[in-house]
Write a protein that holds these residues in place. Structure first.
Motif, PDB file in Angstrom:
ATOM      1  N   ASP A  45      12.468   0.115  -9.246  1.00  0.00           N
ATOM      2  CA  ASP A  45      12.901  -1.224  -8.830  1.00  0.00           C
ATOM      3  C   ASP A  45      14.143  -1.030  -7.977  1.00  0.00           C
ATOM      4  OD1 ASP A  45      14.029  -3.749  -8.585  1.00  0.00           O
ATOM      5  OD2 ASP A  45      13.358  -4.386 -10.569  1.00  0.00           O
ATOM      6  N   MET A  46      13.970  -1.073  -6.657  1.00  0.00           N
ATOM      7  CA  MET A  46      15.076  -0.746  -5.765  1.00  0.00           C
ATOM      8  C   MET A  46      16.095  -1.873  -5.672  1.00  0.00           C
ATOM      9  SD  MET A  46      13.062   1.495  -2.884  1.00  0.00           S
ATOM     10  CE  MET A  46      11.735   0.332  -2.633  1.00  0.00           C
ATOM     11  N   GLY A  47      15.673  -3.091  -6.027  1.00  0.00           N
ATOM     12  CA  GLY A  47      16.644  -4.157  -6.101  1.00  0.00           C
ATOM     13  C   GLY A  47      17.589  -3.950  -7.269  1.00  0.00           C
ATOM     14  N   PRO A  75       1.072   7.957 -10.103  1.00  0.00           N
ATOM     15  CA  PRO A  75       1.445   6.863  -9.206  1.00  0.00           C
ATOM     16  C   PRO A  75       2.954   6.615  -9.209  1.00  0.00           C
ATOM     17  CG  PRO A  75      -0.395   6.234 -10.609  1.00  0.00           C
ATOM     18  CD  PRO A  75       0.140   7.524 -11.154  1.00  0.00           C
ATOM     19  N   VAL A  76       3.467   6.266  -8.030  1.00  0.00           N
ATOM     20  CA  VAL A  76       4.884   5.894  -7.886  1.00  0.00           C
ATOM     21  C   VAL A  76       4.904   4.509  -7.246  1.00  0.00           C
ATOM     22  CG1 VAL A  76       7.124   6.510  -6.938  1.00  0.00           C
ATOM     23  CG2 VAL A  76       5.482   8.323  -7.517  1.00  0.00           C
ATOM     24  N   VAL A  77       5.439   3.528  -7.972  1.00  0.00           N
ATOM     25  CA  VAL A  77       5.471   2.135  -7.510  1.00  0.00           C
ATOM     26  C   VAL A  77       6.896   1.795  -7.135  1.00  0.00           C
ATOM     27  CG1 VAL A  77       4.897  -0.238  -8.051  1.00  0.00           C
ATOM     28  CG2 VAL A  77       3.596   1.630  -9.109  1.00  0.00           C
ATOM     29  N   LEU A  78       7.139   1.494  -5.860  1.00  0.00           N
ATOM     30  CA  LEU A  78       8.479   1.193  -5.370  1.00  0.00           C
ATOM     31  C   LEU A  78       8.523  -0.198  -4.760  1.00  0.00           C
ATOM     32  CD1 LEU A  78       7.598   4.343  -4.084  1.00  0.00           C
ATOM     33  CD2 LEU A  78      10.074   4.464  -4.301  1.00  0.00           C
ATOM     34  N   TYR A  79       9.491  -0.981  -5.140  1.00  0.00           N
ATOM     35  CA  TYR A  79       9.592  -2.339  -4.621  1.00  0.00           C
ATOM     36  C   TYR A  79      11.047  -2.809  -4.668  1.00  0.00           C
ATOM     37  CZ  TYR A  79       9.620  -3.251  -9.633  1.00  0.00           C
ATOM     38  OH  TYR A  79       9.922  -3.239 -10.952  1.00  0.00           O
ATOM     39  N   TYR A  80      11.346  -3.809  -3.827  1.00  0.00           N
ATOM     40  CA  TYR A  80      12.684  -4.399  -3.817  1.00  0.00           C
ATOM     41  C   TYR A  80      12.665  -5.726  -4.566  1.00  0.00           C
ATOM     42  CZ  TYR A  80      14.231  -1.030  -0.329  1.00  0.00           C
ATOM     43  OH  TYR A  80      14.576   0.134   0.315  1.00  0.00           O
ATOM     44  N   GLY A 123      16.323   2.791   4.434  1.00  0.00           N
ATOM     45  CA  GLY A 123      15.767   2.187   3.227  1.00  0.00           C
ATOM     46  C   GLY A 123      14.492   2.880   2.750  1.00  0.00           C
ATOM     47  N   THR A 124      14.412   3.117   1.463  1.00  0.00           N
ATOM     48  CA  THR A 124      13.209   3.710   0.865  1.00  0.00           C
ATOM     49  C   THR A 124      12.053   2.717   1.003  1.00  0.00           C
ATOM     50  OG1 THR A 124      14.605   4.862  -0.728  1.00  0.00           O
ATOM     51  CG2 THR A 124      12.256   4.712  -1.239  1.00  0.00           C
ATOM     52  N   PRO A 125      10.884   3.157   1.439  1.00  0.00           N
ATOM     53  CA  PRO A 125       9.787   2.203   1.649  1.00  0.00           C
ATOM     54  C   PRO A 125       9.292   1.593   0.337  1.00  0.00           C
ATOM     55  CG  PRO A 125       9.007   4.461   1.887  1.00  0.00           C
ATOM     56  CD  PRO A 125      10.502   4.543   1.792  1.00  0.00           C
ATOM     57  N   ALA A 126       8.970   0.314   0.397  1.00  0.00           N
ATOM     58  CA  ALA A 126       8.394  -0.387  -0.753  1.00  0.00           C
ATOM     59  C   ALA A 126       6.878  -0.222  -0.680  1.00  0.00           C
ATOM     60  CB  ALA A 126       8.790  -1.853  -0.726  1.00  0.00           C
ATOM     61  N   ILE A 127       6.334   0.703  -1.462  1.00  0.00           N
ATOM     62  CA  ILE A 127       4.914   1.062  -1.393  1.00  0.00           C
ATOM     63  C   ILE A 127       4.419   1.474  -2.779  1.00  0.00           C
ATOM     64  CG2 ILE A 127       4.939   1.824   1.023  1.00  0.00           C
ATOM     65  CD1 ILE A 127       5.279   4.690  -0.021  1.00  0.00           C
ATOM     66  N   VAL A 128       3.119   1.715  -2.848  1.00  0.00           N
ATOM     67  CA  VAL A 128       2.527   2.384  -4.004  1.00  0.00           C
ATOM     68  C   VAL A 128       2.043   3.742  -3.521  1.00  0.00           C
ATOM     69  CG1 VAL A 128       0.780   2.317  -5.801  1.00  0.00           C
ATOM     70  CG2 VAL A 128       1.809   0.194  -4.993  1.00  0.00           C
ATOM     71  N   ALA A 129       2.647   4.792  -4.019  1.00  0.00           N
ATOM     72  CA  ALA A 129       2.317   6.139  -3.582  1.00  0.00           C
ATOM     73  C   ALA A 129       1.939   6.974  -4.807  1.00  0.00           C
ATOM     74  CB  ALA A 129       3.495   6.756  -2.836  1.00  0.00           C
ATOM     75  N   SER A 130       1.896   8.277  -4.631  1.00  0.00           N
ATOM     76  CA  SER A 130       1.624   9.162  -5.763  1.00  0.00           C
ATOM     77  C   SER A 130       2.297  10.503  -5.503  1.00  0.00           C
ATOM     78  CB  SER A 130       0.110   9.355  -5.958  1.00  0.00           C
ATOM     79  OG  SER A 130      -0.473   9.948  -4.812  1.00  0.00           O
ATOM     80  N   ILE A 131       2.603  11.183  -6.574  1.00  0.00           N
ATOM     81  CA  ILE A 131       3.254  12.481  -6.448  1.00  0.00           C
ATOM     82  C   ILE A 131       2.298  13.453  -5.755  1.00  0.00           C
ATOM     83  CG2 ILE A 131       4.239  14.429  -7.722  1.00  0.00           C
ATOM     84  CD1 ILE A 131       5.946  11.893  -7.739  1.00  0.00           C
ATOM     85  N   GLY A 172       0.808  -1.214   0.000  1.00  0.00           N
ATOM     86  CA  GLY A 172       0.000   0.000   0.000  1.00  0.00           C
ATOM     87  C   GLY A 172       0.839   1.259   0.000  1.00  0.00           C
ATOM     88  N   GLY A 173       0.334   2.302   0.561  1.00  0.00           N
ATOM     89  CA  GLY A 173       1.000   3.599   0.549  1.00  0.00           C
ATOM     90  C   GLY A 173      -0.074   4.665   0.637  1.00  0.00           C
TER      91      GLY A 173
END
Length: 452
Positions: A337-339, A447-452, A367-375, A284-285
């Motif tokens: 893709d933070m990985g 939307p900003v999608v962040l994940y490892y 560490g940058t959170p792995a979430i779905v956020a938005s600008i 989420g986010g």
């Protein structure tokens, strides 16, 4: 010259021999790329396909779906059914001309070929009568009026669950012949219907009001999907006491709560079609859809009171960009893709930014959170401040609290494993040139999608 011509003739002859040989082979073999009953039939003969069809039929089962989610599985063999080969496979093969075998390189063929089925009618009827759905069936109830401690209540006719045996046997026969996976008894008309409906003169004043409410049809749109509030739903909101009817506001509020629970995506995990890893699950986010339950409950009550028929969106407290495309993220989004320490920005499905980045320092717990956020907004020439730093940047795009995307002119390198020990305080550090492009093209709410 004659020698060269002879060689050409021999080569042409060899090609014709090979082509003819392959053509003869495919006269009684199916082309590669052929699917029969969702199974590969590549290079199979008609006889082999018939064996495949009969083999599938041996494992075939028919599921009966009754009312109130009741189910019962049937083995057709126990019903006196026997299977046999038909000409269907041979006819299907005739559509594939062996001399046109080069078509197999670009053409795929799909066939649904059920086996032939014969029935022992007496055994079928006997087996149907022994089904639990039949033996446990309850007769329908005609419409009736009940005096209770609360007062007068109207009971509509009840459909019951008594099954018409001959009708069910007929529908089972049709389903097995077509090799259907399930038979919905309700849709097939296999239930005995009640004989009397609600037409009492004593409740005319009440039914006028009920008919208005039950005539409501509110179609909620969720992108390509819809959810309808019609009479079947509204009936659960009606409280009857004596000759008076009222709408149960708590029941409406609860329905809207359940609607939100099933439809809201705000802060919930969701699927996402990533650039490198295929479909993944992201957390989420602060992005997604969230129904304003209080506002929508009030609106729905008003719609039902008026008996309205309309199509609408529910009231939203939070909105996403789309409902269906890429699991409600759409085709305009920022992917980190933070990985891989890489960022992509897609705008209307077109790749605009493709760059290495540096995210939060893992060794220091940033560490940058792995979430779905938005600008949240965009700013030029901002100063990012923390407990031990004040960093000026030219482009600042926060997406979650103090986390954001910005240029990092002080970095000479991006990507790789820098983030493990030399990463940021949690923001996404971006090369200045690419950050400028991102800033100019991405809007608030992207939307900003962040994940490892």
């Amino acid at each position: 010259m004659w020698k060269r011509m002879r060689w050409c003739v021999w080569i042409l002859f060899a090609v014709l021999v090979v082509y003819t040989g392959i053509s003869v082979y495919f006269m009684d073999h199916f082309f590669p790329g052929t699917s029969i009953n969702h199974r590969s039939a590549d290079y199979l003969t008609v006889e082999q396909v018939n064996e495949l069809i009969l083999q599938q039929a041996e494992g075939y089962r028919l599921v009966l779906k009754g009312r109130r989610a009741q189910t019962e599985e049937l083995n057709p063999m126990s019903l006196g059914v026997s299977y046999y080969e038909t000409d269907a496979a041979w006819l299907a093969k005739r559509t594939q001309n062996g001399f046109l075998w080069p078509k197999m390189f670009w053409q795929t063929d799909f066939y649904e070929i059920p086996p032939g089925a014969s029935f022992d009618e007496e055994q079928l009827l006997t087996a149907v009568r022994e089904l639990d759905l039949v033996k446990n069936g309850k007769p329908p109830k005609n419409a009736w009026v009940e005096m209770t401690e609360e007062g007068y209540r109207l009971h509509e006719e009840q459909p019951g669950s008594r099954i018409l045996v001959k009708k069910l046997a007929e529908k089972i026969r049709e389903a097995i012949t077509g090799q259907l996976s399930e038979l919905d008894l309700e849709a097939a008309g296999c239930y005995q219907a009640p004989g009397i409906t609600t037409e009492s003169e004593r409740i005319l004043a009440l039914t006028e009001r009920l008919n208005r409410w039950l005539g409501t049809e509110i179609t909620y749109e969720f992108g390509p999907e819809t959810q309808v509030v019609d009479g079947s739903v509204v009936s659960g909101f009606i409280h009857l006491e004596g000759y008076e009817a009222s709408l149960n506001e708590e029941a409406v509020t609860e329905w809207v709560r359940l609607l939100a629970e099933s439809r809201d995506t705000y802060k919930k995990p969701r699927k996402f079609k990533s650039t490198l890893r295929g479909v993944i699950t992201v957390k989420g986010g602060n992005y997604g859809w969230m129904i304003d339950q209080e506002a929508e409950s009030e609106a729905l009550l008003s719609h039902i009171e008026q008996g309205e028929v309309l199509t609408k969106e529910p009231a939203y407290a939070k909105r996403g960009n789309v409902w269906s495309a890429n699991y409600d993220i759409g085709d305009t989004y920022i992917e980190v893709d933070m990985g891989a320490q890489h960022m992509w920005f897609y705008k209307d499905g077109r790749l605009v930014v493709d760059t290495d980045v540096v995210t939060g320092n893992m060794s220091r717990g940033y560490g940058t959170p792995a979430i779905v956020a938005s600008i949240q907004y965009k700013a030029r020439n901002a100063v990012l401040r923390g407990a031990d730093y004040a960093t000026p940047v030219r482009y600042w795009m926060p997406f979650y609290g103090n986390y954001g995307i910005h240029d990092a002119s002080w970095r000479a390198n991006f990507g790789g494993n820098i983030y493990l020990t030399g990463g940021s305080h949690g923001c996404v550090n971006t090369p200045p040139a690419n950050m400028r492009i991102l800033f100019e093209n991405a809007e608030k709410g992207t939307p900003v999608v962040l994940y490892y």
